[in-house]
Design a protein around this motif. Sequence first.
Motif, PDB file in Angstrom:
ATOM      1  N   ALA A  51       6.673   2.100   2.777  1.00 38.23           N
ATOM      2  CA  ALA A  51       8.025   2.014   3.323  1.00 38.23           C
ATOM      3  C   ALA A  51       8.940   3.051   2.674  1.00 38.23           C
ATOM      4  CB  ALA A  51       8.576   0.609   3.126  1.00 38.23           C
ATOM      5  N   PHE A  52       8.921   3.113   1.356  1.00 34.10           N
ATOM      6  CA  PHE A  52       9.848   3.996   0.638  1.00 34.10           C
ATOM      7  C   PHE A  52       9.575   5.462   0.937  1.00 34.10           C
ATOM      8  CE2 PHE A  52      11.215   6.513  -2.993  1.00 34.10           C
ATOM      9  CZ  PHE A  52      12.531   6.095  -3.142  1.00 34.10           C
ATOM     10  N   HIS A  53       8.315   5.873   0.820  1.00 33.28           N
ATOM     11  CA  HIS A  53       7.981   7.278   1.006  1.00 33.28           C
ATOM     12  C   HIS A  53       7.901   7.655   2.484  1.00 33.28           C
ATOM     13  CE1 HIS A  53       7.442   8.170  -3.231  1.00 33.28           C
ATOM     14  NE2 HIS A  53       6.826   7.008  -3.348  1.00 33.28           N
ATOM     15  N   GLY A  54       7.745   6.663   3.358  1.00 33.43           N
ATOM     16  CA  GLY A  54       7.745   6.924   4.796  1.00 33.43           C
ATOM     17  C   GLY A  54       9.112   6.803   5.434  1.00 33.43           C
ATOM     18  N   LEU A  55      10.118   6.361   4.657  1.00 25.22           N
ATOM     19  CA  LEU A  55      11.469   6.142   5.163  1.00 25.22           C
ATOM     20  C   LEU A  55      11.495   5.143   6.313  1.00 25.22           C
ATOM     21  CD1 LEU A  55      12.873   9.779   4.970  1.00 25.22           C
ATOM     22  CD2 LEU A  55      13.435   7.849   3.482  1.00 25.22           C
ATOM     23  N   PHE A  56      10.614   4.127   6.224  1.00 21.28           N
ATOM     24  CA  PHE A  56      10.625   3.022   7.168  1.00 21.28           C
ATOM     25  C   PHE A  56      11.352   1.846   6.529  1.00 21.28           C
ATOM     26  CE2 PHE A  56       6.363   5.079   7.677  1.00 21.28           C
ATOM     27  CZ  PHE A  56       6.658   5.761   8.844  1.00 21.28           C
ATOM     28  N   ASP A  57      12.100   1.107   7.319  1.00 21.22           N
ATOM     29  CA  ASP A  57      12.634  -0.164   6.846  1.00 21.22           C
ATOM     30  C   ASP A  57      11.602  -1.236   7.185  1.00 21.22           C
ATOM     31  OD1 ASP A  57      14.885   1.109   5.989  1.00 21.22           O
ATOM     32  OD2 ASP A  57      16.125   0.506   7.694  1.00 21.22           O
ATOM     33  N   LEU A  58      11.140  -1.942   6.169  1.00 20.30           N
ATOM     34  CA  LEU A  58      10.072  -2.911   6.361  1.00 20.30           C
ATOM     35  C   LEU A  58      10.410  -4.220   5.663  1.00 20.30           C
ATOM     36  CD1 LEU A  58       7.144  -3.657   7.230  1.00 20.30           C
ATOM     37  CD2 LEU A  58       6.373  -2.690   5.045  1.00 20.30           C
ATOM     38  N   GLN A  59      10.382  -5.279   6.426  1.00 25.67           N
ATOM     39  CA  GLN A  59      10.458  -6.625   5.875  1.00 25.67           C
ATOM     40  C   GLN A  59       9.183  -7.357   6.266  1.00 25.67           C
ATOM     41  OE1 GLN A  59      14.039  -8.883   6.618  1.00 25.67           O
ATOM     42  NE2 GLN A  59      15.323  -7.056   6.608  1.00 25.67           N
ATOM     43  N   LEU A  60       8.520  -7.925   5.284  1.00 20.79           N
ATOM     44  CA  LEU A  60       7.269  -8.638   5.551  1.00 20.79           C
ATOM     45  C   LEU A  60       7.186  -9.866   4.664  1.00 20.79           C
ATOM     46  CD1 LEU A  60       3.742  -7.350   6.229  1.00 20.79           C
ATOM     47  CD2 LEU A  60       4.074  -8.915   4.301  1.00 20.79           C
ATOM     48  N   GLU A  61       6.899 -10.994   5.279  1.00 18.13           N
ATOM     49  CA  GLU A  61       6.641 -12.226   4.550  1.00 18.13           C
ATOM     50  C   GLU A  61       5.326 -12.798   5.061  1.00 18.13           C
ATOM     51  OE1 GLU A  61       8.604 -16.607   3.530  1.00 18.13           O
ATOM     52  OE2 GLU A  61       9.711 -15.141   4.727  1.00 18.13           O
ATOM     53  N   ALA A  62       4.389 -12.961   4.166  1.00 13.92           N
ATOM     54  CA  ALA A  62       3.070 -13.464   4.547  1.00 13.92           C
ATOM     55  C   ALA A  62       2.691 -14.646   3.671  1.00 13.92           C
ATOM     56  CB  ALA A  62       2.017 -12.361   4.420  1.00 13.92           C
ATOM     57  N   GLN A  63       2.132 -15.649   4.314  1.00 15.62           N
ATOM     58  CA  GLN A  63       1.541 -16.787   3.624  1.00 15.62           C
ATOM     59  C   GLN A  63       0.103 -16.910   4.112  1.00 15.62           C
ATOM     60  OE1 GLN A  63       4.192 -20.048   4.590  1.00 15.62           O
ATOM     61  NE2 GLN A  63       5.533 -19.583   2.866  1.00 15.62           N
ATOM     62  N   MET A  98       0.602  14.171  15.001  1.00 13.75           N
ATOM     63  CA  MET A  98      -0.373  14.428  13.937  1.00 13.75           C
ATOM     64  C   MET A  98       0.314  14.888  12.661  1.00 13.75           C
ATOM     65  SD  MET A  98      -3.428  16.407  15.950  1.00 13.75           S
ATOM     66  CE  MET A  98      -2.664  16.867  17.502  1.00 13.75           C
ATOM     67  N   ALA A  99      -0.257  14.515  11.516  1.00 13.19           N
ATOM     68  CA  ALA A  99       0.310  14.950  10.238  1.00 13.19           C
ATOM     69  C   ALA A  99      -0.743  14.880   9.144  1.00 13.19           C
ATOM     70  CB  ALA A  99       1.511  14.084   9.855  1.00 13.19           C
ATOM     71  N   VAL A 100      -0.588  15.763   8.170  1.00 13.26           N
ATOM     72  CA  VAL A 100      -1.445  15.811   6.980  1.00 13.26           C
ATOM     73  C   VAL A 100      -0.539  15.775   5.762  1.00 13.26           C
ATOM     74  CG1 VAL A 100      -3.203  17.085   5.703  1.00 13.26           C
ATOM     75  CG2 VAL A 100      -3.117  17.239   8.207  1.00 13.26           C
ATOM     76  N   GLN A 101      -0.842  14.885   4.828  1.00 16.97           N
ATOM     77  CA  GLN A 101      -0.038  14.796   3.614  1.00 16.97           C
ATOM     78  C   GLN A 101      -0.944  14.561   2.403  1.00 16.97           C
ATOM     79  OE1 GLN A 101       3.323  15.111   3.131  1.00 16.97           O
ATOM     80  NE2 GLN A 101       3.664  15.604   5.282  1.00 16.97           N
ATOM     81  N   TYR A 102      -0.578  15.219   1.311  1.00 16.16           N
ATOM     82  CA  TYR A 102      -1.221  15.000   0.018  1.00 16.16           C
ATOM     83  C   TYR A 102      -0.231  14.289  -0.894  1.00 16.16           C
ATOM     84  CZ  TYR A 102      -4.844  18.487   1.175  1.00 16.16           C
ATOM     85  OH  TYR A 102      -5.877  19.179   1.743  1.00 16.16           O
ATOM     86  N   ALA A 103      -0.753  13.485  -1.797  1.00 20.04           N
ATOM     87  CA  ALA A 103       0.098  12.874  -2.815  1.00 20.04           C
ATOM     88  C   ALA A 103      -0.665  12.790  -4.136  1.00 20.04           C
ATOM     89  CB  ALA A 103       0.554  11.481  -2.388  1.00 20.04           C
ATOM     90  N   PRO A 104      -0.043  13.214  -5.223  1.00 18.66           N
ATOM     91  CA  PRO A 104      -0.644  13.052  -6.547  1.00 18.66           C
ATOM     92  C   PRO A 104      -0.133  11.776  -7.202  1.00 18.66           C
ATOM     93  CG  PRO A 104       1.243  14.485  -6.721  1.00 18.66           C
ATOM     94  CD  PRO A 104       1.185  14.036  -5.280  1.00 18.66           C
ATOM     95  N   MET A 105      -0.912  11.264  -8.127  1.00 13.61           N
ATOM     96  CA  MET A 105      -0.466  10.189  -9.002  1.00 13.61           C
ATOM     97  C   MET A 105      -1.162  10.392 -10.337  1.00 13.61           C
ATOM     98  SD  MET A 105       1.413   7.560  -9.494  1.00 13.61           S
ATOM     99  CE  MET A 105       1.524   6.193 -10.652  1.00 13.61           C
ATOM    100  N   ASP A 106      -0.486  11.097 -11.229  1.00  9.99           N
ATOM    101  CA  ASP A 106      -1.058  11.426 -12.539  1.00  9.99           C
ATOM    102  C   ASP A 106      -2.418  12.105 -12.387  1.00  9.99           C
ATOM    103  OD1 ASP A 106       1.234  10.350 -13.549  1.00  9.99           O
ATOM    104  OD2 ASP A 106       0.324   8.500 -14.272  1.00  9.99           O
ATOM    105  N   ASP A 107      -3.499  11.428 -12.739  1.00  9.36           N
ATOM    106  CA  ASP A 107      -4.828  12.023 -12.720  1.00  9.36           C
ATOM    107  C   ASP A 107      -5.452  12.093 -11.337  1.00  9.36           C
ATOM    108  OD1 ASP A 107      -6.628   9.308 -12.425  1.00  9.36           O
ATOM    109  OD2 ASP A 107      -4.861   8.996 -13.674  1.00  9.36           O
ATOM    110  N   ALA A 172      -1.836   6.808  -4.941  1.00 10.16           N
ATOM    111  CA  ALA A 172      -1.765   8.121  -4.302  1.00 10.16           C
ATOM    112  C   ALA A 172      -2.067   8.020  -2.816  1.00 10.16           C
ATOM    113  CB  ALA A 172      -2.732   9.090  -4.986  1.00 10.16           C
ATOM    114  N   VAL A 173      -3.049   7.185  -2.462  1.00 10.46           N
ATOM    115  CA  VAL A 173      -3.398   6.992  -1.052  1.00 10.46           C
ATOM    116  C   VAL A 173      -2.220   6.423  -0.276  1.00 10.46           C
ATOM    117  CG1 VAL A 173      -4.780   5.585   0.537  1.00 10.46           C
ATOM    118  CG2 VAL A 173      -5.889   6.756  -1.380  1.00 10.46           C
ATOM    119  N   PHE A 174      -1.594   5.378  -0.791  1.00 13.48           N
ATOM    120  CA  PHE A 174      -0.529   4.719  -0.033  1.00 13.48           C
ATOM    121  C   PHE A 174       0.746   5.565   0.016  1.00 13.48           C
ATOM    122  CE2 PHE A 174      -3.341   1.196   0.000  1.00 13.48           C
ATOM    123  CZ  PHE A 174      -2.928   0.382   1.048  1.00 13.48           C
ATOM    124  N   LYS A 175       0.999   6.353  -1.026  1.00 14.47           N
ATOM    125  CA  LYS A 175       2.125   7.276  -0.951  1.00 14.47           C
ATOM    126  C   LYS A 175       1.877   8.350   0.106  1.00 14.47           C
ATOM    127  CE  LYS A 175       3.917   6.771  -5.660  1.00 14.47           C
ATOM    128  NZ  LYS A 175       4.036   7.376  -7.001  1.00 14.47           N
TER     129      LYS A 175
END
Length: 204
Positions: A51-63, A98-107, A172-175
């Motif tokens: 949500a944050f990195h995609g600039l989507f507004d997301l509300q989710l409640e799951a049980q 279509m889109a291609v994106q890379y994201a790092p997360m430390d290592d 990194a995947v989810f970002k």
Amino acid sequence: MTTVETKGRFVSLSRQTRETSINLQLNLDGTGQFQIQSGIGFLNHMLAQVAFHGLFDLQLEAQGDLEVDFHHTVEDCGLVIGEAFDRALGDRKGLVRMAVQYAPMDDSLARVIVDFSGRPYSVIRARWAADQIGGVPTSLWEHFLESFALRSRCNLHVKVLYGKDGHHQLEAVFKALGRALCAASRLDPRRMGEIPSTKGALNV
């Protein structure tokens, strides 16, 4: 049972089964605001990245039936979020697609490729550094991505290029996923009113 309300690129969706109860609101043209309660802490954390990195507004409640295991909740969240994207995209006219994106997360470094082609397919390539990430089996995180691709009717190709820490690899995947979904779901003013396909149709 599923109930859906769609207004423009905003979707409100509820899905009830004997295993899970999920209520979701998604705005594709948001600012990255999120409120997420899935009952699984690390799933909350990963969806917040999308949500944050995609600039989507997301509300989710799951049980879900977490007393059994995490499977049904993780899978159904993927299905519901995927369906919400599919419905919010509507007929997909004007879509960048279509889109291609890379994201790092430390290592770690991950690449995500998205094509809102209308044809669901997923390829996940990773050598995970741990058997479980956030207390969830790594196979189930892959299943979440596959479920999302199925219901959003997109091609989704995910590659973890390298990494030493499972948490970092998955984050990194989810970002990258959030960034790719943001780019692919944008509307191109040069293509407004047109289906982004040479065959003039996007369907399964």
